[in-house]
Scaffold this motif. Structure first.
Motif, short mmCIF file in Angstrom:
data_model
loop_
_atom_site.label_atom_id
_atom_site.label_comp_id
_atom_site.label_asym_id
_atom_site.label_seq_id
_atom_site.Cartn_x
_atom_site.Cartn_y
_atom_site.Cartn_z
N ARG A 20 1.13 -1.23 0.82
CA ARG A 20 0.56 0.03 -0.21
C ARG A 20 1.14 1.07 0.20
N VAL A 21 2.25 1.43 0.02
CA VAL A 21 3.07 2.52 0.47
C VAL A 21 3.59 2.56 -1.27
N ASN A 22 2.98 3.61 -2.04
CA ASN A 22 3.87 4.34 -3.52
C ASN A 22 5.33 4.68 -2.80
N THR A 23 5.58 5.84 -2.38
CA THR A 23 6.96 6.22 -1.41
C THR A 23 6.90 6.61 -0.41
N LEU A 24 8.05 6.32 -0.03
CA LEU A 24 8.38 6.59 1.31
C LEU A 24 9.36 7.19 2.18
N THR A 25 9.08 8.33 2.06
CA THR A 25 10.19 10.02 2.71
C THR A 25 9.94 10.48 4.07
N ILE A 26 11.19 10.24 4.83
CA ILE A 26 11.88 10.54 5.88
C ILE A 26 12.07 11.43 6.03
N ALA A 27 12.60 12.02 7.21
CA ALA A 27 13.33 14.08 7.18
C ALA A 27 13.34 12.83 9.25
N GLY A 28 14.70 13.37 9.48
CA GLY A 28 15.57 12.87 10.85
C GLY A 28 15.00 12.06 11.79
N ALA A 29 14.66 10.46 10.94
CA ALA A 29 14.10 9.68 11.74
C ALA A 29 14.50 8.47 11.80
N PRO A 30 15.18 8.08 12.69
CA PRO A 30 15.89 7.13 13.16
C PRO A 30 15.59 5.81 12.79
N ILE A 31 16.08 5.94 12.65
CA ILE A 31 15.85 3.99 12.39
C ILE A 31 16.97 2.68 12.72
N ASP A 32 18.38 3.26 12.75
CA ASP A 32 18.86 2.90 13.42
C ASP A 32 19.49 3.27 14.57
N PHE A 33 18.64 3.31 16.00
CA PHE A 33 18.25 4.04 16.79
C PHE A 33 20.42 4.13 17.97
N HIS A 34 21.22 3.52 17.26
CA HIS A 34 22.63 3.25 17.90
C HIS A 34 23.23 3.48 17.08
N ALA A 35 23.32 4.19 15.48
CA ALA A 35 24.24 4.99 14.75
C ALA A 35 25.11 6.00 15.36
N GLY A 36 25.57 6.04 14.53
CA GLY A 36 26.12 8.14 14.54
C GLY A 36 26.27 7.62 16.06
N SER A 37 25.95 8.70 16.21
CA SER A 37 26.92 9.42 18.23
C SER A 37 25.36 10.34 18.65
N PRO A 38 24.34 9.21 19.07
CA PRO A 38 23.29 9.40 19.26
C PRO A 38 23.29 10.20 20.74
N VAL A 39 22.56 11.21 21.09
CA VAL A 39 22.77 11.89 22.49
C VAL A 39 22.04 11.81 23.22
N ILE A 40 20.89 11.42 22.60
CA ILE A 40 19.04 10.59 23.19
C ILE A 40 19.15 9.30 23.54
N GLY A 41 19.90 8.98 22.90
CA GLY A 41 20.17 7.54 23.42
C GLY A 41 20.99 6.78 23.83
N ASP A 42 22.05 7.93 24.12
CA ASP A 42 23.48 7.77 25.36
C ASP A 42 22.55 7.72 26.30
N TYR A 43 21.38 8.80 26.99
CA TYR A 43 21.01 9.30 27.64
C TYR A 43 20.11 8.48 28.54
N VAL A 44 19.46 7.51 27.38
CA VAL A 44 18.32 6.48 27.50
C VAL A 44 19.38 5.11 27.97
N ARG A 45 19.92 4.70 27.44
CA ARG A 45 21.18 3.96 28.22
C ARG A 45 21.49 4.19 29.25
N ALA A 46 21.95 5.14 29.51
CA ALA A 46 22.74 5.65 30.76
C ALA A 46 21.88 5.48 32.22
N LEU A 47 20.52 5.84 32.38
CA LEU A 47 19.75 5.57 32.81
C LEU A 47 19.06 4.66 33.03
N PRO A 48 18.38 3.81 34.93
CA PRO A 48 18.02 2.77 34.59
C PRO A 48 16.79 2.98 34.49
N PRO A 49 16.08 1.61 33.55
CA PRO A 49 14.05 1.93 33.00
C PRO A 49 13.73 2.54 34.55
#
Length: 392
Positions: free
Chosen positions: A180-209
């Motif tokens: 049902r998808v003709n085209t898919l456009t994403i902007a600033g959307a994380p797909i691999d949440f651990h790629a690059g230098s993710p500031v938010i990801g580091d905060y999430v993993r540094a603090l307990p659930p």
């Protein structure tokens, strides 16, 4: 995986130090000039009022609400000639702010760019802030809203355009409904949440659930938007300080004051997120990175990105500290879309600039949407009005 805490401490120290230096320098500069002004005390009072007063943001273009659900509305921005093209559905970010960022103003609007491209059959979701009655809404509820929206636009195929959270949600839906998808456009959307230098990801993993569960408990089952806003400011406090000091130095410039007020009304007018949805994101996406690991199941269905074979248009920001470009571009590595149907572009700006910045809206969105239009015509027509623009 390495402990993110050691890398966070220098980042936090550097950010807060830079913000403090900016604040001190800007304050001293203003006071040095204040004595040349007729009423510096009045200026401070006016500045304080402008900083404190907030109004509800609004959508820039006329539209019709054609669907209302507990967690979202569907807005119809279609123009004459809509039947000539495949429908396009915009999924805005949902990170504690109003969805109207995709139609921020007449001069800063993705809606304008999409319409100018010829995508006249145009809709946008409008996320509704969580309440006590929707605090348990989860990922299945959000996918169901996308289902309902697509059905209302004709059932597909549809062009999906997703920003940030709206981008990964569009990607999940595309993996579940690839036909049902003709085209898919994403902007600033994380797909691999651990790629690059993710500031938010580091905060999430540094603090307990328990920390994130506590935030939801504090909000009575929702994540309060003001807490989410505070988190974004902590990540880059210098930007907040610089914006307020710039206002103090430009109180005599009506255009600057108007731009400041317009942005602050959107940025500081927060809305809450359902607690269940927020905790699901933290656990399955930020912590486990399950989307690219192939370990994500929703409603008994495994999310397989390889099922996506539609043309992909991927936009990242070189200065994006929220979603580094490698997180966005990772979709091309996991989808089945041939390389010659994948377009990647990188703006020079940051995260919000991807959705409302002049560079992105002038130089990057138009050629991307011109290509989407070329793949969306239902009968023979001339090329997109944007195709003739000077390439960037």
């Amino acid at each position: 995986m390495a402990d993110p805490l050691p890398s966070l401490l220098p980042r936090f120290t550097e950010a807060t130090t830079a913000a403090a230096v900016t604040a001190l320098d800007g304050t001293l500069r203003w006071w040095a000039d204040a004595w040349t002004r007729p009423a510096p005390g009045f200026d401070l009072l006016r500045w304080t009022r402008l900083v404190a007063e907030r109004r509800r943001p609004h959508w820039a273009h006329a539209n019709e609400v054609v669907l209302e659900a507990p967690i979202a509305r569907l807005r119809d921005f279609s123009l004459a000639g809509a039947d000539a093209v495949v429908p396009t559905l915009v999924l805005p970010p949902q990170a504690g702010h109003d969805s109207c960022i995709v139609d921020f103003s007449r001069r800063q609007s993705q809606i304008t760019v999409l319409r100018d491209a010829g995508l006249a059959n145009l809709y946008a979701l409008d996320w509704v802030g969580a309440t006590a009655s929707t605090r348990h809404a989860g990922i299945e509820d959000y996918l169901a809203v996308v289902d309902a929206a697509v059905e209302l636009t004709g059932g597909g195929p549809v062009n999906l355009v997703g920003d940030c959270q709206g981008g990964w949600l569009a990607t999940l839906w595309a993996a579940l409904r690839p036909e049902r998808v003709n085209t898919l456009t994403i902007a600033g959307a994380p797909i691999d949440f651990h790629a690059g230098s993710p500031v938010i990801g580091d905060y999430v993993r540094a603090l307990p659930p328990a920390f994130y569960e506590g935030l939801v408990t504090l909000g009575g089952g929702v994540l309060r938007g003001d807490l989410l806003l505070g988190g974004f400011i902590v990540i880059n406090p210098g930007s907040e300080v610089a914006r307020q000091l710039a206002l103090l130095g430009a109180l005599d410039e009506p255009a600057h004051v108007a731009r400041y007020t317009e942005f602050e009304d959107w940025f500081k007018h927060t809305q809450d997120l359902p607690g269940a949805f927020y905790l699901w994101i933290v656990e399955h996406l930020f912590r486990r990175n399950a989307l690219v690991a192939g370990a994500l199941e929703i409603g008994g269905q495994r999310i397989d990105l390889a099922k996506i074979d539609a043309p992909l248009y991927l936009l990242g920001g070189a200065a994006d500290h929220i979603t580094p470009p490698p997180q966005v571009f990772a979709l091309a590595e996991h989808a089945s879309t041939p390389a010659d149907r994948v377009v990647k572009r990188t703006t020079g700006g940051g995260h919000l600039g991807l959705f409302m910045g002049s560079e992105a809206l002038r130089d990057h969105w138009p050629p991307l949407m011109a290509e989407v239009y070329a793949r969306s015509r239902r009968r023979r027509r001339r090329g997109s009005p944007l195709a003739a623009r000077k390439p960037s």
